[in-house]
Each structure stands twice: as C-alpha cells, then as structure tokens.
Write an enzyme that holds these catalytic residues in place. Structure first.
Site, short mmCIF file in Angstrom:
data_model
loop_
_atom_site.label_atom_id
_atom_site.label_comp_id
_atom_site.label_asym_id
_atom_site.label_seq_id
_atom_site.Cartn_x
_atom_site.Cartn_y
_atom_site.Cartn_z
N THR A 1 84.15 12.00 -80.72
CA THR A 1 85.50 12.43 -81.05
C THR A 1 85.67 13.87 -80.59
O THR A 1 84.90 14.73 -80.94
CB THR A 1 85.74 12.34 -82.57
OG1 THR A 1 85.52 11.00 -82.96
CG2 THR A 1 87.14 12.74 -82.91
N GLU A 109 74.05 10.29 -81.30
CA GLU A 109 74.67 9.76 -80.09
C GLU A 109 74.27 10.56 -78.85
O GLU A 109 74.09 10.01 -77.77
CB GLU A 109 76.19 9.80 -80.26
CG GLU A 109 76.98 9.27 -79.10
CD GLU A 109 78.46 9.36 -79.37
OE1 GLU A 109 79.12 10.15 -78.69
OE2 GLU A 109 78.95 8.65 -80.26
#
Length: 184
Positions: A1, A109
C-alpha cells in the site's frame, strides 16, 4: 500500500463505513475479486493512528477502476471509491489498527518482492552480452575497465540483497524482523 498516494476516507454510518476517495497503484485491481484497502477512519487522529484495513469486494457498488498503462506489463490501476458502503465486518485488525498491519505485512512482503532472482537473470544476460560483443576497436565490451567496475558494483549489490533477504527471512519466524533491514 502506497500511503503517500492514499486519499480514501471512511466515515461511520451505523454499522457500515462509507468510503470516498482514490487509491493509486492498486495491483492488480482490474482482475481482483478482493483488495486490501487502508483508509483513514478518524480525521482527528494522528496520521498513522487513523488508518484501518478493510477487505474490499471489488464488485461493491461505487468502485471504479482505471488501468494506468505504465511502461510494463503489470496490471497497475487507480481505484476510485464513490460512496462505497462497506460493512464493519470487512474491517481487519480493528478500528485504527491498520498501520501496524501494513508495516508488519510489508516487512515480510519485501523479502519476496526484492528477491535477487529476476535481477540476477538480467545481470547474467548483460554480462554474457558484454563477453561476446566487440566494440568498434575490436575489444570485447567486458574488457573495458568502466564496464568491469559497473558490473562488479551490480554484482556486489545483488550479493547484499541476497544476504539481507536471508537475514530478514530468518528473523521472521524468530519474531525479530527489523524494519530497517526489511526496508533496505
């Protein structure tokens, strides 16, 4: 994000939240059934304390997707939210608890996003090209000092990336993921 691009805001309306705004770099929104959406849920709280996470069904009325058509084949979009009603049950992790979820998820991630494998393949192909290609003076490209220096720098960077990824991957199960190491 990408929080710098995050302009969505959720206002509470009974048991629902009403989302308005846009999210840039939603990957792959045009093909997704659901997305993670980080949105501001308290206009009066500090920036990082005012973010909540939702699992958004992409067929929810009021969502529009615009593919960005960048210089790659990645499916990257801008997603627009116009009075999108989301049930409170779609919230993940609790009200205004999204920043912790975002940073924890990013730390894990980044190990897979920054894997040296794809870069390493490009490096190998570049080095092979330099080994078999001759310049106007008849010398191989790789025999030029400036080419050797730059290839060595790239190789060193790839080795660092490999080692830091192993360190972060090891630290994850230990519960010791260092944000600085994951970010680097």
């Amino acid at each position: 994000t990408d929080l710098t691009a995050l302009t969505t805001r959720a206002d509470r309306d009974r048991d629902d939240y009403v989302l308005n705004g846009q999210k840039v770099f939603t990957t792959p929104a045009s093909d997704a059934d659901y997305i993670w959406l980080a949105t501001r849920t308290d206009a009066n709280a500090a920036k990082h304390a005012a973010i909540s996470m939702f699992v958004m069904p992409m067929d929810t009325p009021g969502i529009a997707i615009d593919e960005m058509h960048l210089l790659s084949e990645h499916n990257i979009c801008t997603t627009f939210f116009d009075n999108v009603r989301v049930p409170a049950s779609a919230m993940v992790g609790g009200l205004n608890k999204g920043w912790k979820l975002i940073t924890s998820q990013l730390n894990h991630e980044r190990v897979t996003i920054c894997s040296p494998g794809m870069l390493e393949g490009s490096f190998i192909r570049c080095r092979q090209w330099a080994q078999r290609t001759k310049g106007a003076d008849g010398r191989r490209v790789i025999d030029q000092e400036w080419v050797q220096i730059n290839l060595a720098r790239v190789f060193a960077g790839l080795e660092f990336l490999r080692l830091i990824n192993w360190k972060v991957a090891w630290a994850g199960p230990q519960g010791q993921v260092d944000v600085a190491h994951a970010s680097s």
